[in-house]
Design an enzyme around this catalytic site. Structure first.
Site, mmCIF file in Angstrom:
data_model
loop_
_atom_site.group_PDB
_atom_site.id
_atom_site.type_symbol
_atom_site.label_atom_id
_atom_site.label_comp_id
_atom_site.label_asym_id
_atom_site.label_seq_id
_atom_site.Cartn_x
_atom_site.Cartn_y
_atom_site.Cartn_z
ATOM 1 N N ILE A 4 0.804 -1.218 0.000
ATOM 2 C CA ILE A 4 0.000 0.000 0.000
ATOM 3 C C ILE A 4 0.839 1.270 0.000
ATOM 4 O O ILE A 4 0.350 2.337 -0.334
ATOM 5 C CB ILE A 4 -1.016 0.058 1.178
ATOM 6 N N GLY A 7 7.716 3.475 0.734
ATOM 7 C CA GLY A 7 8.428 4.624 1.284
ATOM 8 C C GLY A 7 9.880 4.581 0.879
ATOM 9 O O GLY A 7 10.319 3.675 0.168
ATOM 10 N N ALA A 8 10.613 5.579 1.349
ATOM 11 C CA ALA A 8 12.030 5.622 1.032
ATOM 12 C C ALA A 8 12.737 4.506 1.768
ATOM 13 O O ALA A 8 13.655 3.876 1.271
ATOM 14 C CB ALA A 8 12.608 6.961 1.445
ATOM 15 N N GLU A 9 12.274 4.244 2.993
ATOM 16 C CA GLU A 9 12.998 3.338 3.854
ATOM 17 C C GLU A 9 12.363 1.967 3.919
ATOM 18 O O GLU A 9 13.045 0.961 3.997
ATOM 19 C CB GLU A 9 13.023 3.950 5.262
ATOM 20 N N ALA A 10 11.038 1.953 3.928
ATOM 21 C CA ALA A 10 10.342 0.688 4.144
ATOM 22 C C ALA A 10 9.135 0.572 3.229
ATOM 23 O O ALA A 10 8.609 1.577 2.751
ATOM 24 C CB ALA A 10 9.883 0.610 5.600
ATOM 25 N N LYS A 21 -7.003 -6.882 10.528
ATOM 26 C CA LYS A 21 -6.280 -6.176 9.473
ATOM 27 C C LYS A 21 -4.972 -5.635 10.069
ATOM 28 O O LYS A 21 -5.001 -5.018 11.142
ATOM 29 C CB LYS A 21 -7.110 -4.970 9.037
ATOM 30 N N ASP A 121 10.981 12.497 12.715
ATOM 31 C CA ASP A 121 10.551 12.457 11.310
ATOM 32 C C ASP A 121 9.090 12.881 11.178
ATOM 33 O O ASP A 121 8.302 12.232 10.502
ATOM 34 C CB ASP A 121 10.749 11.035 10.771
#
Lengths: 210, 271
Positions: A4, A7-10, A21, A121
């Site tokens: 979904i 990201g940059a990291e994960a 869920k 962050d």
């Protein structure tokens, strides 16, 4: 499981855990980073993030419930939060909603800071608006810190994000955020934090020197 | 001008770098520009040096709306255009990448610029020595890497290994904040400009990273990536077309002129 968010990291995958869920957050190897460096960073951040999510929750800020953590495979399984990212909400919301959300945002950030937690962050992508509540995610860069400097760095990132992605409403939004922040930390601490914030900005390269 | 077969009378204006930069250098350029403008009765056009890098890069790489990584001796910044201005999404809190490489090189006894020499030395090693990997929010800090690298040199570690480790750490942290900005802004082009953009290891990291986000990578050619007159001339032309000039008596230089305080009215969407 369904991807979904990349990201940059994960990567965030939507799956299930014990019938609920759940979000599976996987810190994938970054192929451009040296393997030894990459492995150490990923496993460290995974374990650290799980601890910090827990600490923030104890400080009274809403965060996802943790279901499962594995540092070796850099995996965290956690509660799925129904809602919209604050980034999207701010883009569409009328000014009065922007103000009330940002005020709330400021109160929650202050709650973390008061408990000695720096999020590290806080962009508007890392806050989910659920009904009228804000849920904080992504504690990968957070720290235990009561330092004025670190708290001001959090505020500076919020300011940068608002200027960069929500430039139309940036000053109103940041003003409301500081109002909310003041409610929790008091006038004196707010003033000290604001002074630190301008000091940090002044340290930047080619900052205004007036 | 001789190459282009032009004389000074053919020019529409005189553009100069008003800042940011070192005062004495800016002042020399300012004096020459003012003199030419007055002598030949041409409009004087103030250009922000950093924006000069970016606009020339966009011209040469045909990038329309890129996320920009500006990496030189003077800058280490991640920048994108929004709401009429180039906005900073992340930057260094202390040294720039160029300064880091130069200072490591100088400490080992080489003359700056040391970028090429460090790149060559790094290519001879695969032995990683641990260095601090420092991100604060979306900003980076390199001072810890410099201190540790100096200490490694002092303790007799091989220079090649130090260079390899400095590059791997500093470039990875740079690529990581750039990747975060790319994910955040969802831009489809990534442009690297500035002297350090010439480094092949960094270009390789950026290319691998951008692929994950299906963004294309534009590296500005070496000849025009570092400081050059063309960046000021081209941005001066864009500015002049948008009606930006400055009277000679107001044409001071600004050593600390941040690019995110410039209203880029020559760009689409600048309003």
């Amino acid at each position: 499981m369904k991807l979904i968010y990349r990201g940059a990291e994960a990567d965030l995958l939507l799956g299930a855990w014990a019938g609920e869920k759940a979000i599976h957050k996987v810190r994938k190897p970054l192929p451009y980073r040296l393997e030894a460096l990459d492995r150490a960073i990923r496993s460290h951040r995974t374990l650290h993030e799980a601890n910090m999510i827990h600490s923030a929750r104890s400080a009274g800020v809403r965060t996802p419930y943790l279901y499962f953590v594995n540092p070796t495979s850099a995996l965290i399984v956690m509660e799925y939060i129904e809602g919209e990212r604050m980034k999207t909400v701010l883009e569409l919301a009328p000014d009065d909603i922007v103000i009330s959300l940002c005020r709330r945002f400021g109160e929650d950030v202050a709650a973390m800071h008061t408990a000695g937690i720096m999020h590290g962050d806080i962009t508007t992508s890392n806050v989910i608006v659920r009904d009228s509540e804000l849920v904080f995610i992504d504690f990968g860069l957070s720290l235990h810190s009561a330092k004025l400097e670190d708290h001001a760095v959090d505020l500076r990132l919020i300011k940068e994000t608002l200027n960069g992605a929500h430039s139309r409403i940036a000053s109103v939004a940041f003003g409301a955020l500081l109002d909310g922040y003041k409610v929790k930390v008091g006038e004196a601490r707010l003033d000290a934090t604001k002074r630190k914030l301008s000091e940090i900005e002044g340290r930047g390269r080619y900052a205004k020197v007036e | 001008m001789r190459e282009a077969g032009l004389t000074i009378e053919d020019l529409d204006g005189i553009a100069y770098s008003m800042g940011p930069g070192l005062g004495p250098c800016l002042r020399v350029g300012g004096v020459v520009a003012r003199t030419l403008a007055l002598k030949h009765n041409k409009p004087l056009i103030p250009v922000n040096h950093a924006i000069g890098h970016i606009e020339l890069g966009c011209l040469l790489t045909r990038a329309k709306d890129p996320l920009v990584l500006l990496i030189s001796g003077g800058h280490t910044m991640v920048v994108a255009f929004a709401g009429g201005m180039w906005r900073v999404l992340g930057e260094t809190l202390d040294l720039t990448l160029g300064q880091l490489l130069d200072q490591v090189g100088r400490y080992a006894g080489f003359a700056s610029p040391c970028g090429m020499r460090i790149e060559e030395a790094a290519r001879r090693s695969r032995h990683y020595l641990e260095l601090p990997y420092t991100m604060k929010g979306n900003d980076v800090s390199f001072s810890g890497i410099l201190t540790s690298a100096k200490r490694l040199i002092d303790t007799g570690k091989k220079f090649d290994d130090v260079c390899f480790s400095v590059q791997e750490t500093a470039f990875a942290v740079t690529a990581e904040v750039t990747e975060r900005a790319l994910a955040f802004t969802a831009k489809k082009e990534l442009m690297a400009v500035g002297g350090v953009a010439a480094n092949r290891r960094l270009a390789e990291m950026l290319t691998t990273m951008a692929k994950r986000h299906s963004a294309s990578v534009r590296i500005v050619p070496i000849r025009f990536s570092g400081d050059c007159g063309a960046q000021i001339a081209w941005t001066g032309l864009l500015s002049l077309r948008a009606g930006i000039t400055i009277p000679v008596e107001d044409s001071i230089i600004r050593q600390s002129w941040r690019l995110d305080s410039v209203h880029a009215s020559w760009r689409d969407g600048a309003g």
